[in-house]
Design an enzyme around this catalytic site. Structure first.
Site, PDB file in Angstrom:
ATOM      1  N   HIS A   1      -1.362  -5.684   1.639  1.00  0.00           N
ATOM      2  CA  HIS A   1      -2.525  -6.547   1.410  1.00  0.00           C
ATOM      3  C   HIS A   1      -2.022  -7.908   0.948  1.00  0.00           C
ATOM      4  O   HIS A   1      -1.071  -7.989   0.174  1.00  0.00           O
ATOM      5  CB  HIS A   1      -3.425  -5.968   0.315  1.00  0.00           C
ATOM      6  CG  HIS A   1      -4.444  -6.973  -0.156  1.00  0.00           C
ATOM      7  ND1 HIS A   1      -5.643  -7.163   0.483  1.00  0.00           N
ATOM      8  CD2 HIS A   1      -4.395  -7.893  -1.159  1.00  0.00           C
ATOM      9  CE1 HIS A   1      -6.305  -8.148  -0.127  1.00  0.00           C
ATOM     10  NE2 HIS A   1      -5.565  -8.614  -1.125  1.00  0.00           N
TER      11      HIS A   1
ATOM     12  N   TYR B   1     -11.754  -4.356  -3.020  1.00  0.00           N
ATOM     13  CA  TYR B   1     -12.227  -4.464  -1.639  1.00  0.00           C
ATOM     14  C   TYR B   1     -13.745  -4.613  -1.549  1.00  0.00           C
ATOM     15  O   TYR B   1     -14.336  -4.267  -0.522  1.00  0.00           O
ATOM     16  CB  TYR B   1     -11.773  -3.236  -0.834  1.00  0.00           C
ATOM     17  CG  TYR B   1     -10.317  -3.275  -0.429  1.00  0.00           C
ATOM     18  CD1 TYR B   1      -9.831  -4.287   0.403  1.00  0.00           C
ATOM     19  CD2 TYR B   1      -9.420  -2.299  -0.842  1.00  0.00           C
ATOM     20  CE1 TYR B   1      -8.495  -4.323   0.798  1.00  0.00           C
ATOM     21  CE2 TYR B   1      -8.083  -2.326  -0.453  1.00  0.00           C
ATOM     22  CZ  TYR B   1      -7.629  -3.336   0.374  1.00  0.00           C
ATOM     23  OH  TYR B   1      -6.303  -3.369   0.771  1.00  0.00           O
TER      24      TYR B   1
ATOM     25  N   LYS C   1       0.844  -1.194   0.000  1.00  0.00           N
ATOM     26  CA  LYS C   1       0.000   0.000   0.000  1.00  0.00           C
ATOM     27  C   LYS C   1       0.888   1.257   0.000  1.00  0.00           C
ATOM     28  O   LYS C   1       2.104   1.160   0.202  1.00  0.00           O
ATOM     29  CB  LYS C   1      -0.935  -0.059   1.222  1.00  0.00           C
ATOM     30  CG  LYS C   1      -1.867  -1.293   1.217  1.00  0.00           C
ATOM     31  CD  LYS C   1      -2.751  -1.329   2.467  1.00  0.00           C
ATOM     32  CE  LYS C   1      -3.538  -2.622   2.564  1.00  0.00           C
ATOM     33  NZ  LYS C   1      -4.356  -2.707   3.800  1.00  0.00           N
TER      34      LYS C   1
HETATM   35  P1  IDP Z   1      -6.727  -8.127   5.766  1.00  0.00           P
HETATM   36  O1  IDP Z   1      -6.049  -6.993   5.007  1.00  0.00           O
HETATM   37  O2  IDP Z   1      -5.910  -8.618   6.910  1.00  0.00           O
HETATM   38  O3  IDP Z   1      -7.197  -9.251   4.853  1.00  0.00           O
HETATM   39  P2  IDP Z   1      -9.502  -7.265   5.920  1.00  0.00           P
HETATM   40  O4  IDP Z   1     -10.445  -7.588   7.030  1.00  0.00           O
HETATM   41  O5  IDP Z   1      -9.710  -7.971   4.608  1.00  0.00           O
HETATM   42  O6  IDP Z   1      -8.027  -7.502   6.464  1.00  0.00           O
HETATM   43  O7  IDP Z   1      -9.572  -5.702   5.681  1.00  0.00           O
HETATM   44  C1  IDP Z   1      -9.007  -5.115   4.527  1.00  0.00           C
HETATM   45  C2  IDP Z   1      -8.277  -3.847   4.940  1.00  0.00           C
HETATM   46  O8  IDP Z   1      -9.233  -2.907   5.416  1.00  0.00           O
HETATM   47  C3  IDP Z   1      -7.275  -4.015   6.080  1.00  0.00           C
HETATM   48  O9  IDP Z   1      -6.000  -4.452   5.644  1.00  0.00           O
HETATM   49  C4  IDP Z   1      -7.225  -2.604   6.628  1.00  0.00           C
HETATM   50  O10 IDP Z   1      -6.389  -1.762   5.821  1.00  0.00           O
HETATM   51  C5  IDP Z   1      -8.663  -2.144   6.467  1.00  0.00           C
HETATM   52  N1  IDP Z   1      -9.431  -2.378   7.690  1.00  0.00           N
HETATM   53  C6  IDP Z   1      -9.946  -3.552   8.137  1.00  0.00           C
HETATM   54  N2  IDP Z   1     -10.579  -3.408   9.318  1.00  0.00           N
HETATM   55  C7  IDP Z   1     -10.465  -2.095   9.624  1.00  0.00           C
HETATM   56  C8  IDP Z   1     -10.917  -1.316  10.747  1.00  0.00           C
HETATM   57  O11 IDP Z   1     -11.537  -1.808  11.683  1.00  0.00           O
HETATM   58  N3  IDP Z   1     -10.589   0.024  10.724  1.00  0.00           N
HETATM   59  C9  IDP Z   1      -9.890   0.602   9.704  1.00  0.00           C
HETATM   60  N4  IDP Z   1      -9.453  -0.102   8.644  1.00  0.00           N
HETATM   61  C10 IDP Z   1      -9.734  -1.424   8.592  1.00  0.00           C
HETATM   62 MG    MG Z   2      -8.676  -9.267   3.396  1.00  0.00          MG
END
Ligand code: IDP
Ligand code: MG
Length: 149
Positions: free
Chosen positions: A116, A50, A10
């Site tokens: 990511h 996303y 990112k």
């Molecule tokens: P991951 O990246 O570990 O797979 P995901 O749940 O798929 O996690 O979420 C995608 C991205 O969204 C995360 O990497 C993070 O940048 C953002 N994100 C997830 N949960 C939150 C939150 O509670 N607050 C702010 N950003 C979040």
């Molecule tokens: Mg994810």
């Protein structure tokens, strides 16, 4: 070796000059880098990528963040590479990410967690196809080293 993981550094990773450090960790694990490109992604692509989070409160900020500056999009390959990479990346919330993991070592905020990685083989295929044309993914093998990894 046919599992593919889409990995995206990112904007924070580029801005903080830790691209080499992160790539180095994946390489040292023994995984194969089969595609890489710098991209300035637009809101359409970010939203598609996303899509599963479209209804979440952080969605707008997430799209704003990943479209704010260049990212490095990559495809990594290797046996069981999704599970291996998720382990190297660490928990989504840097406060839960163990030191030694990428997020555990380089991040403070969930919303700025620098990397990511696909979370399943199915999302790996979907995300690789979203960012790369088939001919841009160069799968390769090295008979000599494959034997030892
Ligand atoms: P991951 O990246 O570990 O797979 P995901 O749940 O798929 O996690 O979420 C995608 C991205 O969204 C995360 O990497 C993070 O940048 C953002 N994100 C997830 N949960 C939150 C939150 O509670 N607050 C702010 N950003 C979040
Ligand atoms: Mg994810």
């Amino acid at each position: 070796m046919n599992e593919r993981c889409f990995v995206m550094l990112k904007p924070g990773a580029i801005n903080r000059r830790i691209v080499g450090e992160v790539i180095s960790r994946l390489e040292r694990k023994g995984l194969n880098l089969s595609a890489a490109k710098m991209m300035k992604i637009g809101p359409e692509l970010a939203k598609q990528h996303y899509a599963e989070h479209a209804k979440k409160s952080f969605f707008k900020d997430l799209v704003t963040y990943v479209t704010s500056a260049p990212v490095l999009a990559m495809v990594w390959e290797g046996d069981n590479c999704i599970a291996l990479i998720r382990k190297l990346v660490g928990a989504t919330n840097p406060a839960d990410a163990v030191p030694g993991t990428i997020r555990g070592d380089f991040c403070i905020h969930t919303g700025l967690n620098i990397i990511h990685a696909s979370d399943s083989p199915k999302s790996g295929e979907r995300e690789c196809a979203l960012f790369f044309k088939p001919e841009e993914i160069i799968s390769w093998h090295d008979e000599y080293t494959d034997k030892w990894i």
